[in-house]
Design a protein around this motif. Structure first.
Motif, short mmCIF file in Angstrom:
data_model
loop_
_atom_site.label_atom_id
_atom_site.label_comp_id
_atom_site.label_asym_id
_atom_site.label_seq_id
_atom_site.Cartn_x
_atom_site.Cartn_y
_atom_site.Cartn_z
N ASP A 187 1.72 36.13 38.42
CA ASP A 187 2.17 34.92 37.81
C ASP A 187 1.52 33.76 37.59
O ASP A 187 1.69 33.04 36.61
CB ASP A 187 3.50 35.45 38.57
CG ASP A 187 4.17 36.75 38.70
OD1 ASP A 187 4.61 36.93 37.36
OD2 ASP A 187 5.65 36.98 39.90
N CYS A 189 -1.48 33.81 37.33
CA CYS A 189 -2.03 33.11 36.11
C CYS A 189 -0.86 33.35 34.32
O CYS A 189 -1.93 32.48 33.64
CB CYS A 189 -2.32 34.37 35.29
SG CYS A 189 -4.14 34.94 33.69
N THR A 190 0.06 34.24 34.26
CA THR A 190 0.64 33.17 33.26
C THR A 190 1.37 32.05 32.92
O THR A 190 0.92 31.35 31.65
CB THR A 190 1.44 34.30 33.07
OG1 THR A 190 1.54 35.33 32.86
CG2 THR A 190 2.81 33.95 32.24
N GLU A 191 1.23 31.08 34.03
CA GLU A 191 1.75 29.80 34.41
C GLU A 191 0.51 28.74 33.63
O GLU A 191 1.03 28.10 32.87
CB GLU A 191 2.13 29.79 35.65
CG GLU A 191 3.36 30.78 35.92
CD GLU A 191 4.18 30.16 34.80
OE1 GLU A 191 4.70 28.77 34.81
OE2 GLU A 191 5.38 30.31 35.58
N GLN A 193 -2.02 29.40 31.74
CA GLN A 193 -2.25 29.74 30.42
C GLN A 193 -1.16 29.30 29.78
O GLN A 193 -1.62 28.64 29.05
CB GLN A 193 -2.67 31.19 29.84
CG GLN A 193 -3.61 31.31 29.24
CD GLN A 193 -3.60 32.72 29.29
OE1 GLN A 193 -4.01 32.96 29.87
NE2 GLN A 193 -3.96 33.55 27.06
N GLU A 207 -8.30 35.77 26.34
CA GLU A 207 -7.09 35.71 27.62
C GLU A 207 -7.53 35.96 28.46
O GLU A 207 -8.40 36.84 29.58
CB GLU A 207 -6.81 37.58 26.99
CG GLU A 207 -5.40 37.64 27.28
CD GLU A 207 -3.92 36.78 26.91
OE1 GLU A 207 -3.02 36.66 27.67
OE2 GLU A 207 -4.55 36.38 25.93
#
Length: 494
Positions: A187, A189-191, A193, A207
Motif C-alpha cells: 500500500d 509502495c502504491t502511494e 509510486q 515498476e
C-alpha cells in the motif's frame, strides 16, 4: 560399641568422603583441562596464556572447596578464592568473563554434586549388608564430540526436537503476520509510486516492488522491516556499469556507473545527467534527491489517514526509511505498538547484476554503488534446497533468530550466515530435515573457526571478508558464546 568398630566406621566414612571429593575434583579438572586445551580456538594465543595464569587460582579454589568441613561454608570459600583471579585483570574483558562465567558455573555444579555424593555415602554406610550402587556419571561433558558419534547419541534427538520447537515458536513468522506486513508495504509502495508519477512524470523509473527477506520468507522473529525496490531506468548507450575491481577503488562490491558517449550525446540527453559527479552517476546524489522528493515532500498525514496507520519518515540518516505504526484493525492489541520499518532502495539492474544506492555501505565514496549479493545468495540456497529437499533455508532462519535474540551474537547479520551455509554445502551433501541438528552444530563449529581466523569470505566474491566490520570485542563475545554452545547447544535456543 567397641572402639575399634567406631574407628573403622569413621575411617570408612572418611574414605567415602575423600572418594566423593575426588570425583568432584576430577569433574572440575575436566573443565580446566578442556579450557586450557581449547582456549586458543577462540581466545587466541594471548588469551590461552592468560587462561593458563588463572589455573593456579582455580586449583587453590578446588583445594579450599574440598577441605571445607562445614558444607555451609563451601560457597563462601569458593567466593573468596575467586579473588585470586585478579592475576588476570590485565587480560581482555571477555577472557575474564569467560573464566569467571564458564568455569565457575561448572565448579559450582561439581561442588553441589560433591555434597550430594557425601550425603549419599553417609546414608549408605548406615545400612548393613547392602551392596553399594554404581555411581551415576556426572553431566559434565565438555569435550567436542565428533559428528559421527553425535549422530548416535540420544541427547541429540532432544536437540533436534528443540530446534524444531525453536523454529516454530521463535524463528518462523505466522502467515497472517507476513500477509499483513506485505499488504501494508505494498500500500505504501502504491502511494509513493503514484506521488512520483504525478510530481516527476519525466523521471524514468521501473515498476516499484517489494523485495528482501519479507518477500523471500526469510524474515524471522517478527515482521518489522520491509524493502521497496525503486529501479532506475538507464539508457544502455549512455551508461556503463564498471565492476569494482576495475575502478580506482579496487573494491569488488563498490561499482561505478560511468556516463559514456558524451561526444555524441552531450549532457542533458539523459534524465540522470543532473546527478553526475565527475563523469559518474552519484549514488549519494540520487539518494539525496529521493529524500527531498519523497521524505520531505509527501503529505504523510494524508496517507496515514487513508491507510488507517501512522506513517512518518525517519530523518537524519543516510537511509530512506519510513516508520509505520499499525492500525488496531490490522493486528492484535498486544502487538499494536510494534513498528514496521520500510526502506526505499534505489537500484540499477543489468542482467543478473543489481547495484543499490546505499551510501552507508560505500562511504566515503559518494559516486560508488553497492553490488548486492543478496539475490545470488538466496537464489543459490533455494536451488540447492529444491534439488535435494534440503533444510538450508530452514537452518538459516534458525541461525538468524538465534543471532537476533542473543545480545552477544546480534552483530552477526544475515549475509555471513547465508555464506556460511553455502560454504558448508560444498562439503556436506546431507541437508535433510533429519540432519538439522547435525548441520546446526556444524555451523556453530565452523563459525568459531571463521571468527578465530577473523575472516569469512563471500561465496561469490572471495575477496570480500564478511567479518571485516566486527570489532575485536564483538568477536571475543561471539566467539565465547559459540564456544560454550559447542557442548551446550541449548544455551542458544532459549
Amino acid at each position: 560399641m567397641p572402639s575399634h568398630v567406631t574407628f573403622a566406621n569413621h575411617k570408612e566414612e572418611a574414605m567415602n568422603f575423600q572418594g566423593s571429593r575426588r570425583r568432584g575434583e576430577d569433574g572440575i579438572a575436566m573443565v580446566i583441562d578442556f579450557l586450557l586445551s581449547n582456549a586458543r580456538l577462540v581466545l587466541g594465543v594471548g588469551g590461552a596464556a592468560m587462561l593458563g595464569i588463572a589455573t593456579l587460582a582455580v586449583k587453590r579454589l578446588i583445594e579450599r572447596a574440598g577441605r571445607a568441613a562445614d558444607d555451609e561454608k563451601v560457597e563462601q570459600k569458593m567466593a573468596e578464592s575467586w579473588e585470586e583471579l585478579s592475576l588476570v585483570s590485565a587480560s581482555p574483558t571477555m577472557i575474564r568473563k569467560g573464566i569467571e562465567g564458564m568455569v565457575m558455573k561448572h565448579v559450582a555444579k561439581a561442588t553441589k554434586q560433591q555434597k550430594a555424593d557425601l550425603c549419599q555415602q553417609l546414608q549408605m554406610s548406615s545400612l548393613e549388608e547392602q551392596p553399594k550402587p554404581e555411581s551415576k556419571s556426572k553431566r559434565l561433558q565438555l569435550s567436542v564430540l565428533s559428528l559421527q558419534s553425535v549422530e548416535n547419541r540420544p541427547v541429540l534427538n532432544c536437540i533436534q526436537e528443540r530446534l524444531q520447537q525453536y523454529y516454530h515458536t521463535r524463528a518462523a513468522l505466522s502467515p497472517h503476520e507476513v500477509r499483513t506486513a506485505q499488504s501494508l508495504a505494498l500500500d505504501i509502495c502504491t502511494e509513493i509510486q503514484g506521488f512520483l508519477h504525478g510530481r516527476h512524470p519525466d523521471m524514468p523509473l521501473g515498476e516499484m516492488s517489494l523485495g528482501g527477506s519479507l518477500l523471500d520468507d526469510l524474515q524471522v522473529v517478527t515482521a518489522d522491516h520491509a524493502c521497496l525496490l525503486v529501479p532506475l531506468q538507464l539508457e544502455a548507450s549512455l551508461w556503463r556499469l564498471i565492476p569494482g575491481e576495475e575502478t580506482l577503488l579496487t573494491h569488488p562490491l563498490h561499482w561505478m556507473v560511468q556516463r559514456v558517449n558524451l561526444e555524441y550525446f552531450p549532457r542533458g540527453r539523459s534524465y540522470w545527467d543532473r546527478y553526475l559527479v565527475g563523469g559518474y552517476l552519484s549514488a549519494e546524489a540520487v539518494v539525496n534527491m529521493f529524500s527531498k522528493s519523497i521524505m520531505e515532500t509527501v503529505n504523510w498525514p494524508s496517507i496515514s489517514s487513508t491507510l488507517d496507520c501512522i506513517v512518518r519518515p525517519v530523518l537524519g540518516g543516510p537511509n530512506l526509511r519510513l516508520e509505520i505504526k499499525h492500525g488496531s484493525e490490522n493486528i492484535g492489541a498486544e502487538s499494536s505498538d510494534q513498528s514496521l520499518f520500510i526502506s526505499m532502495l534505489p537500484l540499477l539492474r543489468e542482467g543478473d547484476v543489481v547495484l543499490t544506492a546505499q551510501p552507508e555501505l560505500t562511504s566515503p565514496w559518494f559516486n560508488a554503488w553497492h553490488l548486492s549479493l543478496y539475490p545470488w545468495e538466496t537464489q543459490r540456497l533455494a536451488q540447492l534446497d529444491s534439488a535435494d529437499d534440503g533444510c538450508r533455508r530452514h537452518t538459516l532462519q534458525i541461525l538468524k533468530a538465534v543471532c537476533r535474540l542473543n545480545p552477544a551474537l546480534r552483530p552477526l547479520e544475515a549475509a555471513p550466515l547465508a555464506n556460511l551455509i553455502l560454504h558448508l554445502s560444498d562439503s556436506e551433501g546431507n541437508w535433510s530435515e533429519s540432519s538439522l541438528h547435525i548441520r546446526f552444530q556444524q555451523c556453530v563449529t565452523e563459525l568459531i573457526g571463521y571468527l578465530e581466523q577473523g575472516a569469512l569470505h563471500s561465496y561469490f566474491k572471495p575477496a570480500v571478508n564478511l567479518l571485516s566490520g566486527l570489532s575485536e570485542d564483538q568477536v571475543d563475545q561471539m566467539g565465547f558464546m559459540l564456544y560454550c554452545a559447542v557442548s551446550e547447544p541449548e544455551i542458544l535456543l532459549i
